[in-house]
Design a protein around this motif. Structure first.
Motif, PDB file in Angstrom:
ATOM      1  N   GLU A  15       0.801  -1.215   0.000  1.00 49.17           N
ATOM      2  CA  GLU A  15       0.000   0.000   0.000  1.00 49.17           C
ATOM      3  C   GLU A  15       0.843   1.280   0.000  1.00 49.17           C
ATOM      4  O   GLU A  15       0.562   2.212  -0.763  1.00 49.17           O
ATOM      5  CB  GLU A  15      -0.957   0.000   1.197  1.00 49.17           C
ATOM      6  CG  GLU A  15      -1.904   1.199   1.235  1.00 49.17           C
ATOM      7  CD  GLU A  15      -2.815   1.264   0.020  1.00 49.17           C
ATOM      8  OE1 GLU A  15      -3.150   2.394  -0.403  1.00 49.17           O
ATOM      9  OE2 GLU A  15      -3.172   0.199  -0.518  1.00 49.17           O
ATOM     10  N   GLN A  18       1.988   2.245  -3.565  1.00 50.66           N
ATOM     11  CA  GLN A  18       1.042   2.324  -4.660  1.00 50.66           C
ATOM     12  C   GLN A  18       1.302   3.504  -5.611  1.00 50.66           C
ATOM     13  O   GLN A  18       1.115   3.365  -6.836  1.00 50.66           O
ATOM     14  CB  GLN A  18      -0.389   2.400  -4.120  1.00 50.66           C
ATOM     15  CG  GLN A  18      -0.930   1.082  -3.594  1.00 50.66           C
ATOM     16  CD  GLN A  18      -1.016   0.019  -4.675  1.00 50.66           C
ATOM     17  OE1 GLN A  18      -1.401   0.290  -5.814  1.00 50.66           O
ATOM     18  NE2 GLN A  18      -0.629  -1.203  -4.323  1.00 50.66           N
ATOM     19  N   SER A  21       3.034   2.983  -9.063  1.00 52.12           N
ATOM     20  CA  SER A  21       2.321   2.528 -10.254  1.00 52.12           C
ATOM     21  C   SER A  21       1.863   3.705 -11.094  1.00 52.12           C
ATOM     22  O   SER A  21       2.021   3.714 -12.320  1.00 52.12           O
ATOM     23  CB  SER A  21       1.118   1.668  -9.847  1.00 52.12           C
ATOM     24  OG  SER A  21       0.419   1.229 -10.988  1.00 52.12           O
TER      25      SER A  21
END
Length: 879
Positions: A15, A18, A21
């Motif tokens: 998490e 993230q 990305s």
């Protein structure tokens, strides 16, 4: 063993990681140094193995390393800062929004269509300058906030990878590209199914394509992919490779790009709620069919073909990139006819009208061929070349479409190309400028989105610092060359034990010349080999040696180009000179980003005027590299002795191509021997090449700002996009229908327009002479047939005349009707003609169509001129 099926396993990021990305999926990282450095910190060895591609990097990094980074507070702080910076970049107001807020009439969106896009080496969808230019156009548009939507094709094999055989012959390989391993996202319908566009093919077949999206900063790039299961084998291969296949294969690619591209844009705007383009920009003729699809759309609203054509033309910009007719795509008319009409694509649109847009129905044309550039020009109200010289060449090249007009009046302007500085300027050069009081050499002007720095910061950099950076860049190039040369020789079959000599290839203290481009014959890859003994002497000079790095790809079908590559390679393989001249195979963006900064001189020696622009020299110049070039393309426009050297040309002195090459090669050798090398090696009191450094400083500070893609895109917006949007908005259904009807009527009645008599009186004239500063009073009798004075413009055209009475440096002066028509229905027009130049001077008179909605008086290609019997003659001698 080979896998029978390939698929991609995506990493699962913790998490806290993230945002990586999102950063990887937006190609802004390709020109944002801090983001690239962040990805390198994820796994330095993996970053190098992934060739600087963050998508590949994240697909290979270990779970253990990801877990470690998820708990690394300094890294997470850097990640947060990078993600926030991207968010600010995407959402903040840019130059375009500021201009819009100032009341400029700008388009809500622009569709930019190109057959190739060179955004990053991680998305290999380009072959050469056209694609790199398109990529830089998107990046600069993103930096400026221009609401562009890019449209292209996704080639599953991209362009070929180049290697060499043992004897130096070019070899081609086409790697398979998996879109899931590229920085792309599949466009999906609201129900999650892949969005598709469909084209009808002869025989009731269909060509389907899905739509992939790349995020180029703020700009979406839509790429159509025909490799979908619903297609048959032939249709699946339509987007197999860039510039591959036969004539029908290329036609299907261009139909998919143009027609399918418009449908993809409509789908994207419907799904995202983004404004639809008001202006469509066709980057070369390959995408010209987009105009036909827009005509079909308008015909579906009840608008007739002619009125729809007017609406489409008003909102279309066409850019031509080729200065040679052979560079234009042409198709047999029968092939076009078979793919359009009721049994093919665009049913309901008359196939003969489609053919009429592209056929070469002009003197010297081949009316059995459908010319994509001709169609592009007929479908666009605004057109341009890509340098001032190329604009002039294009006006000559396409003058047949505007008979009766001199080439300089052909409505093709020019916007000189630019390059995206944050992509092409080495970080060392940018940081060097940042040490100045105001910023970085290599950054664009403030507010553009490329940085907040000034180009004139170079004037504040100490000579020693500037020279040290140039040396560092040369060292980096030497390292890169040795690595690539070793890999190339291994592929050529050499054993590691016989390659020890590569460790001595190039010297970071030697004058380094770069030459890299595609290898058509007109770019003259082997001009430097014209006198091999003289070249060897230059390379091996005991006091002022020169070293040359060469790269370039020949088209797979061009055996002549391949022979040129082989000739160069064989010379470079000679043990006597192989430490001073190298050929690097597989020229592409990754190589270029090391090559341009590391060279001291950039060589360009095309046949003048066949280089449309030549942006590689621009990229080199932004890094302080001096240009050594024929006066062609952009160099013809902006050359100054402070920026480099102009190679004299023999284009007007001989028709013997071998003699011409010999003369120009000798001029090249002399420049290097007598001016370039001596200046590089001439050291001042401080041990520095002071005069060379002064040229580098002038190149960065004075030439640099002209070369920016920001400048180019601003020009497109202000000179082409905004006027196109304005013209498009004026043409509602009624206005477009009225304009189309007026054009039809004018064309039908034009044969009866005539210039019947012309006379001129000068108050101070003596015989056939007149005083400078005096004024001629012109009286011209015009026959208009059934047209009215409001339908025409009558002009006097005057200027100096040569021995053949041709008017040069012409200027036009409007004439006005003196009163109503005479008893024969003729009109008398009058007006003054000021005599403001001395010497042989002449005038003529012409009648042109006139309508408030015409972009230029040449729009219809109609003109009425005097006959031999008209008036008293055109010549007036001034003293």
């Amino acid at each position: 063993m080979k896998a029978i099926r390939r698929f991609t396993v995506r990493p699962v990021l913790p998490e806290p990681l993230q945002p990586l990305s999102d950063l990887a999926r937006n190609l802004r990282w390709s020109w944002h140094t801090e983001t690239r450095e962040l990805f390198e910190a994820v796994d330095p060895a993996g970053w190098r193995a992934a060739d600087g591609d963050p998508v590949r990097l994240l697909g290979a990094v270990s779970a253990a390393r990801l877990a470690e980074l998820a708990g690394d507070r300094p890294f997470l702080d850097r990640l947060t800062a990078a993600a926030d910076d991207l968010d600010t970049y995407l959402r903040g107001e840019r130059w375009y929004q500021a201009r819009d807020g100032q009341g400029a009439e700008l388009p809500a969106a622009v569709g930019y269509f190109s057959p190739e896009f060179g955004v990053t080496a991680a998305l290999p969808q380009y072959s050469g300058g056209l694609g790199i230019l398109a990529g830089d156009h998107l990046k600069a548009a993103s930096d400026l906030g221009v609401p562009l939507i890019g449209v292209g094709l996704l080639y599953r094999h991209g362009y070929f990878r180049q290697s060499l055989s043992r004897d130096g012959w070019q070899q081609e390989q086409y790697p398979v590209l998996d879109p899931n391993e590229l920085p792309l996202t599949l466009v999906r319908e609201e129900d999650g199914t892949p969005a598709q566009v469909v084209l009808a093919l002869p025989g009731r077949r269909a060509l389907r394509a899905c739509i992939w999206q790349a995020h180029v900063g703020r700009v979406p790039l839509l790429m159509l992919d025909s490799d979908v299961e619903e297609n048959g084998p032939g249709e699946r291969d339509v987007t197999d490779r860039l510039y591959g296949g036969g004539s029908e294969h290329r036609l299907l690619q261009e139909m998919l790009l143009g027609i399918g591209g418009v449908r993809a844009v409509r789908t994207y705007c419907r799904l995202t709620g983004q404004p639809a383009p008001e202006v469509f920009h066709t980057n070369e003729g390959h995408a010209g069919f987009l105009g036909l699809e827009r005509i079909r759309e308008l015909a579906g609203t009840g608008l007739g073909f002619d009125a729809a054509l007017e609406v489409v033309r008003a909102g279309t910009v066409f850019t031509t990139h080729t200065p040679v007719p052979a560079g234009i795509d042409r198709f047999d008319r029968e092939l076009i006819a078979r793919h359009f009409g009721d049994d093919g694509e665009l049913p309901g649109v008359d196939a003969e009208r489609i053919l009429g847009l592209g056929l070469e129905t002009y003197p010297g044309g081949r009316p059995n061929l459908f010319n994509m550039a001709v169609m592009g020009l007929r479908l666009a109200q605004r057109a341009n070349g890509v340098s001032a010289l190329h604009g002039a060449v294009s006006r000559e090249m396409f003058a047949g479409l505007w008979p009766g007009f001199d080439p300089e009046e052909v409505p093709i302007t020019s916007v000189t190309n630019g390059v995206h500085a944050p992509t092409w300027v080495a970080p060392e050069v940018a940081r060097l400028g940042a040490a100045g009081t105001s910023g970085a050499a290599g950054s664009a002007s403030a507010g553009s989105g490329s940085g907040s720095s000034r180009w004139d910061a170079g004037s504040e950099i100490p000579d020693g610092d500037l020279w040290d950076v140039r040396h560092v860049l040369r060292e980096q190039l030497v390292t890169e060359v040795r690595k690539r040369l070793h890999a190339s020789w291994r592929l050529r079959g050499a054993q590691a034990a016989e390659l020890g000599w590569i460790d001595g290839v190039l010297d970071p203290d030697v004058l380094t010349i770069g030459f890299a481009r595609r290898v058509p014959s007109y770019k003259r890859l082997t001009l430097m080999l014209s006198d091999r003994d003289r070249l060897r002497a230059l390379l091996l000079h005991p006091e002022r040696p020169v070293q040359i790095v060469v790269a370039g790809k020949a088209h797979p079908a061009d055996d002549g180009g391949k022979r040129l590559v082989q000739e160069l390679v064989r010379f470079a393989d000679d043990p006597r000179v192989r430490h001073r001249i190298v050929f690097l195979p597989d020229y592409g963006m990754a190589m270029a980003q090391k090559l341009y900064p590391g060279c001291d001189v950039w060589l360009n020696n095309p046949l003048r005027p066949l280089e449309a622009c030549g942006t590689s020299g621009m990229k080199a110049a932004l890094n302080g590299c001096l240009n050594l070039s024929v006066l062609d393309g952009w160099w013809d426009e902006w050359f100054e002795p402070d920026f480099g050297w102009a190679i004299p040309t023999a284009d007007a002195s001989t028709s013997d191509e071998h003699r011409r090459d010999e003369l120009e090669a000798n001029a090249l050798y002399e420049l290097i021997e007598d001016r370039v090398a001596p200046r590089f090696y001439d050291r001042g009191a401080g041990g520095l090449p002071d005069r060379w450094i002064a040229m580098v400083r002038r190149t960065l500070g004075t030439l640099g700002p002209k070369l920016l893609a920001d400048r180019m895109v601003r020009e497109y917006v202000e000179r082409l996009y905004a006027p196109a949007a304005h013209a498009h908005r004026l043409l509602d259904t009624g206005t477009a229908t009225e304009l189309a009807a007026w054009k039809d009527r004018t064309r039908a009645l034009w044969p009866r327009v005539s210039v019947d008599h012309a006379e001129a009186v000068a108050a101070t004239a003596v015989g056939s002479t007149a005083e400078l500063g005096s004024t001629l009073s012109l009286r011209v009798r015009i026959g208009l047939g059934e047209l009215d004075p409001d339908d025409v413009e009558v002009q006097a055209v005057a200027g100096r005349v040569g021995s053949d009475d041709a008017i040069v440096d012409a200027r036009s002066f409007p004439l006005k009707p003196a009163d109503g028509p005479d008893i024969e229905g003729r009109w008398m027009y009058e007006g003054p003609l000021a005599l403001d130049r001395t010497g042989p001077y002449g005038y003529t008179v012409r009648v042109l169509p006139a309508h408030p909605l015409l972009a230029t008086s040449a729009d219809l290609g109609l003109v009425a001129l005097p006959t031999e019997a008209t008036g008293e003659g055109a010549g007036v001698l001034m003293r």
